[in-house]
Design a protein around this motif. Structure first.
Motif, PDB file in Angstrom:
ATOM      1  N   VAL A 176      42.313  39.216  40.556  1.00  0.00           N
ATOM      2  CA  VAL A 176      41.241  39.043  39.577  1.00  0.00           C
ATOM      3  C   VAL A 176      40.986  40.348  38.841  1.00  0.00           C
ATOM      4  O   VAL A 176      40.785  40.371  37.617  1.00  0.00           O
ATOM      5  N   ASP A 177      41.024  41.454  39.573  1.00  0.00           N
ATOM      6  CA  ASP A 177      40.738  42.750  38.950  1.00  0.00           C
ATOM      7  C   ASP A 177      41.741  43.062  37.842  1.00  0.00           C
ATOM      8  O   ASP A 177      41.353  43.433  36.733  1.00  0.00           O
TER       9      ASP A 177
ATOM     10  N   LYS B 227      34.119  38.959  38.143  1.00  0.00           N
ATOM     11  CA  LYS B 227      34.871  38.881  39.393  1.00  0.00           C
ATOM     12  C   LYS B 227      34.185  37.903  40.350  1.00  0.00           C
ATOM     13  O   LYS B 227      34.815  37.025  40.930  1.00  0.00           O
TER      14      LYS B 227
END
Lengths: 389, 914
Positions: free
Chosen positions: B98-99, B906
């Motif tokens: 996700v980052d 996030k």
């Protein structure tokens, strides 16, 4: 209760929960899925059905409608009914005897309605797929059974064929055979009644047998179920009797000859009106006479007055709905009896009617009509509002 | 306190974890055109929590509702894609971390920022057209596939029908016809009955009678196997048995065109004789959705063959087309499966942005105003992000960020956690979110929780298993982080560090108890020896003696308890006494620490009344009775009772024991000197030279002068002594030091005095403060009568609250101390269970034969795993949890905070995919 039933687990505080505690807990949990007053308020404020859908997505209906891009009252209804049916089936799978039979009894009504819908539809020559799509999912048979129902001719011979070939396998078969038995007793096969009316008569008879059968079953269960569900069924029977009488005006059924022979036979043999009231109803020829009969029964005179008052604001159906909702709410709030399940289904049905009504009003821009629905578990309901004031 | 942080000072992690992050309530005014970019940046930072400024607006009245709707529509499409991919058993490919996804999006956004102005709206638009295209393509292919499948099915079914019918006519039909001819007349009206008889009748010699089977008409077709029985029954009923039905199953299941499910079907053939039956049959076939196929004349074998080959050819063609369609669909779905998750993330992100924008208010046209909480440390980042977003719009549009003037609403609580602290913080949050900036119990829990668990679970062997389980979880940390775990596994994963710590402390406590699967380890050599131990001749009831002099350095087992205790008859007595004392000591220490945290909170929040009239009396009460108890315990442990008791023992001068090294008492500065008495009594002497008589009491014989019957020479029963502090003030039967009675009286007075202070002082001062403020206002306030009534009400509440607090604290100190005895109880239960398993399952079977030992080991291992490694771990976990939630936290923890729920992509994406 003087004589407890042998397996008195159905309306007895001490033993009810042993067998039926879980389904009851489930149905009680579903109480929170009813739309609240604020939800109704928001829904009635909507300008179009997109807004309506957006608002519904904040409620328990969100999952049913999320993939439903262009919402229409029909698709809304089918989604909502679908949800109800899923919930009901879940309850049904969790239930054991005698609750399972009780739940099955609830579905018989829808089966009768579906059968009649198919017969009626085939009379007017409508497409079978269209008809099946209109049927209530709670009263569905196997598709092949559904499809074969309209293939029979609509005369006495056809109906008896229909019974012997198809309906004998279904739970509503006994009612049908009862009807066939009775009609052949009366006038053999020769009689030819107007077909449309005939269908209505069949339907009323089947419903009558169903109510009587159901009432008998509930009676056998005993306990709180007998009291509460019995009362619900009595009222249901009375409503039917009144409606049959009211709807018969201006049809051949109201002819003096047929009043006693046919119409009287349609009145269920249970209810507050039975037998004194129904025998009086049998002689009624017009609305005034009907009013005079109902005058004798305080619980119906009020409803009749709404109809007779003719303010146009409320029909007798609305009055009946309102009374039903009040009674069903009470039945739902009670504990340790089966009527809760019946009340749940009926109240959800009312809610679906409300949703459809509101969405129709929005669609047709009938803003002033929009508030004419009977909310369920509403704090503003007349019987609650009175108390708080 | 807020000033210290603004200077940019960085605290060590521990200090930051002690009190929650400082929060600022800011208002930001952004340009409408830049709003989307701003929020995209802020969502990536994830440090701001927006307040809804339009709470009175329903969702559909809001500003950006159309965008939210579009996102919903996109989500619907994506769900459709996922469903289609699922039909091909394609799993959606992960879009990676996700980052990195968010960073990439930022990078591309920044790069694109210069070229296109409205990234947000344009992004949605491009995505919409793209997905719309795919959806249409997929739908078209699906409907095409449905059509092709129907066609293909027809061919397959026809092929089957032809084959089956040919076989039927070649084998069964002639037999049938023959039997019929033999039994009944060809023109007989009761053909059905005859045939039935014929079927039952003997099967005679084969031979064809052509004219016979021609009289029967037939219908052939295909029906679902599931419906077979009902179909047959229905036909029987409708025709009253006047027909003959045969079925033949189709081996390969046939795909249902609309749902794509495989359905078992079978071929049927119905023979009948009249036209009316034919119409009925046709209706039934329609009702059962049974496809009818008309057969060619079966006698014309070449025609049938030709039809079969023709149909087979068509079948191959239609199969190729169908496969091609399927392949195209599959490839499209493969492509969709690759991208769907990334698209979903984009849509989720956009939706979050518009949801947040819906909370903004537009006071000035073209500008949007939002308010929200920001972590103070990140306020600068927020500012930067917003200016950056505005500057990239290459026009000098103003944007304002400023702190909203106080008073602020209650700030939310936020802790920056890492993977170690996360578990413990969640642990505390489950009980209640800490109040903003109050002392965070999680900091202490991180150390004390595994420790107290270890005290209860203490066993080297079992602890080692737990430790290894924790290490295994750590080993798989990276893999588990990415994997989608079940509820149970996810719970274990988030508690992995806790499990390691718990295992470690269980091993540590196991070493202290010297307990491994209920057996002692003789690691350093026991300091006790039984008589005849080395010859293997220890008798029942033998006494162990120390190998070194009592209290010398050599006599002490270097670490933990001496293994010899495990084989002594007073094993339980000794362990119980030790563990009970230990439990109480740990308990009081922890509760006292909790009380001190209350003081720290009072100082931090500058609540003078709380500090003076709650914290100080509490400390006084706790230390005068309970800390004193610990002091007594330690004192009893440190006194050399061997020597003291010897000093009050009458011995025969120059007898056996006279001159023993054990005597170490110091009298007049001389220690361990034996003095011979004058012999005026019964001839016996105490070591310090007292003449024993038959009437002399312990107090007489004792060289100390502490009072009571023991006079200091007799070890006291601590429980009695403690109870007597309150029950018999001033009377200490077995004192341990000089003036014990007096000191205990003073302590008791302090404890008693602290209670009324705790109960009354704070309400009193509160009401006094209040009155002075009321008097100020009384002159110009006409309606103060009403106000006063309210105040009385408030005062009553304060008194009741204080009374509850007092009772809870005073009674709680007693009952909570007793509650800590669970440390001993569970530890006892653990060691006893382990003993029982070892003795009953292992020792008893080892003595029988190898097979019994084999079975016995199985039982031992199974029970140890199930009961001790599973149930007991859970039990000790729960009890340790309770000790923290109830006994520790109720001393200071307010737990009425609000959790900080930042607007963070996030978080939103993680929640969505979970």
């Amino acid at each position: 209760m003087a004589t407890p039933a042998p397996r008195a687990a159905t309306g007895n505080m001490a033993t009810f929960n042993i067998l039926h505690g879980f389904p009851e807990a489930l149905v009680r949990g579903m109480r929170s899925s009813f739309l609240a007053d604020s939800d109704y308020h928001h829904l009635t404020q909507c300008e179009n059905l997109d807004d309506f859908r957006l608002n519904l997505s904040e409620t328990d209906y969100s999952e049913g409608i999320q993939d439903n891009a262009g919402l229409t009252p029909t698709s809304l209804q089918s989604a909502a009914v679908e949800k109800l049916v899923t919930e009901f089936q879940y309850l049904r799978t969790q239930a054991i005897e005698p609750l399972s039979t009780f739940l099955d009894f609830i579905t018989y009504e829808y089966m009768i309605e579906n059968v009649m819908l198919l017969l009626k539809g085939s009379l007017s020559g409508r497409d079978i797929n269209e008809l099946i799509a209109q049927c209530h999912p709670l009263g569905m048979f196997k598709e092949s059974t559904m499809r074969s129902i309209p293939t029979f001719e609509s005369n006495a011979k056809g109906y008896s064929d229909l019974y012997q070939t198809v309906l004998v396998d279904t739970p509503v078969g006994p009612y049908f055979s009862q009807f066939l038995q009775e009609s052949s007793d009366r006038f053999g096969d020769s009689r030819n009644v107007l077909e449309e009316v005939e269908i209505e008569i069949i339907k009323s008879s089947l419903i009558k047998y169903w109510i009587e059968d159901f009432a008998q079953f509930v009676d056998k269960l005993g306990g709180e179920t007998k009291q509460i569900m019995g009362d619900l069924l009595k009222v249901r029977a009375d409503t039917n009797a009144i409606n049959i009488t009211l709807n018969s005006f201006g049809t051949p059924l109201n002819e003096p000859a047929m009043r006693a022979s046919d119409r009287k036979r349609l009145y269920p043999a249970v209810g507050h009106l039975y037998p004194a009231g129904t025998s009086m109803l049998a002689d009624v020829a017009d609305e005034d006479e009907l009013g005079r009969v109902l005058e004798l029964f305080p619980q119906y005179s009020a409803i009749w007055n709404i109809h007779a008052g003719g303010s146009g604001d409320k029909s007798i159906d609305d009055a009946f709905y309102e009374r039903d909702v009040q009674q069903l709410e009470l039945a739902f709030e009670g504990q340790m009896h089966f009527a809760t399940f019946y009340a749940y289904v009926k109240l959800k049905e009312q809610e679906i009617r409300n949703l459809v009504w509101i969405s129709e009003c929005i669609l047709q821009q009938q803003k002033d009509e929009i508030n004419k629905f009977v909310p369920v578990f509403s704090m503003n309901a007349p019987w609650r509002a009175k108390k708080t004031r | 306190a807020s000033g210290t942080n603004a200077t940019g000072e960085t605290y060590p992690t521990m200090v930051k974890w002690f009190r929650s992050e400082e929060m600022e309530y800011i208002s930001l005014i952004v340009n409408q055109d830049a709003a989307h970019d701003c929020l995209a940046d802020l969502g990536r930072l994830g440090v701001i929590q927006f307040t809804d400024l339009n709470p009175d607006l329903t969702p559909f009245q809001r500003r950006f509702v159309s965008y939210v709707k579009r996102c919903d529509e996109l989500e619907r499409k994506l769900r459709y894609f996922a469903g289609e991919c699922d039909k091909f058993n394609l799993t959606l490919e992960s879009a990676g971390d996700v980052d990195t996804f968010l960073e990439n999006a930022a990078a591309s956004g920044a790069a694109a920022g210069s070229t296109k102005d409205q990234t947000g709206a344009q992004l949605l638009e491009t995505l919409e057209t793209e997905l719309e295209g795919y959806e249409n393509q997929l739908k078209e292919l699906n409907s095409y596939s449905e059509k092709l499948t129907t066609e293909y099915n027809e061919k397959v079914e026809l092929q089957e029908v032809l084959e089956k019918a040919r076989r039927f006519f070649m084998t069964d039909a002639p037999r049938l016809a023959v039997s019929e001819m033999t039994t009944g007349g060809p023109e007989s009206s009761g053909a059905g009955n005859d045939k039935a008889e014929g079927l039952l009748g003997p099967e005679d010699a084969p031979g064809a009678a052509r004219d016979m089977d021609m009289r029967f008409s037939s219908i052939t077709g295909v029906v679902a196997t599931e419906e077979k029985a009902r179909f047959e029954r229905m036909i029987f009923r409708a025709t009253r048995g006047n027909c003959y039905v045969r079925f033949a199953p189709i081996k390969q299941p046939i795909t249902d065109p609309s749902s794509g499910e495989l359905i078992e079907k079978c071929v049927f053939i119905v023979f009948y004789k009249s036209v009316s039956i034919e119409t009925k049959l046709k209706k039934i076939c329609d009702a059962f959705d049974a496809h009818r196929y008309s057969l060619p004349d079966m006698d014309d074998a070449p025609a049938v063959d030709r039809m079969l080959t023709e149909n087979a050819q068509e079948l191959v063609d239609s199969r190729t087309v169908l496969l091609k369609n399927q392949d195209t669909r599959f490839r499209l779905c493969q492509m969709l499966a690759r991208h769907t998750e990334r698209w979903t993330w984009i849509v989720v992100r956009e939706k979050a942005i518009y949801h947040s924008l819906n909370m903004f208010k537009s006071d000035v046209s073209g500008m949007l105003r939002g308010e929200g909480w920001v972590v103070s440390d990140s306020a600068a980042e927020v500012r930067e992000a917003i200016t950056r977003a505005h500057s990239s719009m290459d026009s000098n549009m103003p944007s304002h960020i400023e702190q909203v003037p106080k008073p602020w609403p209650t700030p939310p609580t936020h802790f920056t956690t890492n993977k170690f602290t996360y578990g413990y913080q969640e642990f505390v949050n489950t009980y209640g979110i800490p109040r903003y900036r109050e002392a965070n119990p999680a900091l202490f829990t991180a150390a004390t929780f595994p420790f107290l668990f270890g005290v209860m679970y203490g066993d080297i062997g079992h602890g080692l298993f737990l430790f290894c389980a924790g290490i295994y979880l750590l080993w798989n940390e990276k893999a588990n982080d990415k994997a989608k775990l079940g509820e149970m596994a996810a719970g274990l994963h988030s508690g992995r560090y806790m499990i390691v710590m718990m295992g470690f402390f269980a091993v540590y406590a196991g070493f202290i108890y010297n307990d491994m699967f209920s057996l002692g380890l003789n690691l350093f050599g026991s300091r006790w020896v039984f008589d005849g131990q080395y010859n293997g001749e220890v008798e029942e009831g033998a006494v162990a003696v120390q190998t070194a002099e009592y209290a010398s350095a050599e006599s002490v087992y270097p670490f933990g308890l001496d293994p010899m205790w495990h084989v002594t008859s007073n094993e339980l007595l000794f362990f119980n006494s030790f563990k009970m004392k230990l439990s109480v000591i740990f308990g009081i220490c922890q509760m006292f620490a909790g009380t001190c945290l209350k003081g720290l909170n009072a100082i931090y929040f500058k609540q003078k009344l709380d500090f003076l009239f709650e914290f100080l009396p509490m400390v006084a009460f706790a230390s005068s009775l309970f800390v004193y108890m610990i002091v007594l315990i330690f004192m009893k442990w440190t006194i050399n009772w061997n020597s003291r008791m010897l000093s009050a023992t009458c011995l025969e001068p120059n007898g056996d024991g006279w001159g023993s090294e054990d005597y170490k008492e110091c009298i007049d500065g001389q220690c361990g000197v034996w003095v011979q008495c004058e012999g005026q009594g019964n001839g016996l002497c105490t070591p310090w030279g007292y003449d024993c008589t038959d009437q002399s009491t312990t107090a007489d014989k004792c060289p100390l002068n502490f009072g009571g019957s023991g006079d200091g020479c007799q070890p006291p029963n601590l429980i009695t002594s403690l109870i007597n502090i309150a029950l018999q003030p001033g009377n200490v039967d077995e004192p341990m030091y000089y003036g014990q009675a007096g000191i205990q009286n003073i302590l008791l007075l302090i404890a008693f005095a602290s209670v009324p202070i705790l109960l009354l002082a704070k309400p009193y001062f509160l009401s006094k403060q209040h009155q002075s403020t009321v008097h100020h206002h009384a002159h110009d306030d006409e309606e103060h009568g009403e106000a006063e009534e309210d105040d009385d009400h408030g005062f009553g509440e304060i008194v009741i609250h204080q009374a509850i607090e007092t009772i809870e604290f005073v009674l709680g100190m007693v009952s909570n101390t007793a509650s800590y005895l669970r440390l001993w109880a569970l530890s006892l239960a653990h060691s006893e269970l382990a003993t029982v398993f070892w003795e009953k399952a292992m020792i008893s079977t080892l003595n029988i034969n190898w097979f019994a030992a084999f079975i016995g080991y199985g039982i031992f291992a199974g029970v140890t795993f199930g009961v001790l490694l599973m149930m007991d771990v859970l039990e000790c976990f729960l009890h340790a949890l309770r000790l923290h939630w109830v006994e520790f936290q109720n001393k200071f923890f307010a737990a009425d905070g609000v959790r900080f729920a930042p607007y963070s992509f996030k978080q939103i994406i993680d929640d969505g995919s979970a």
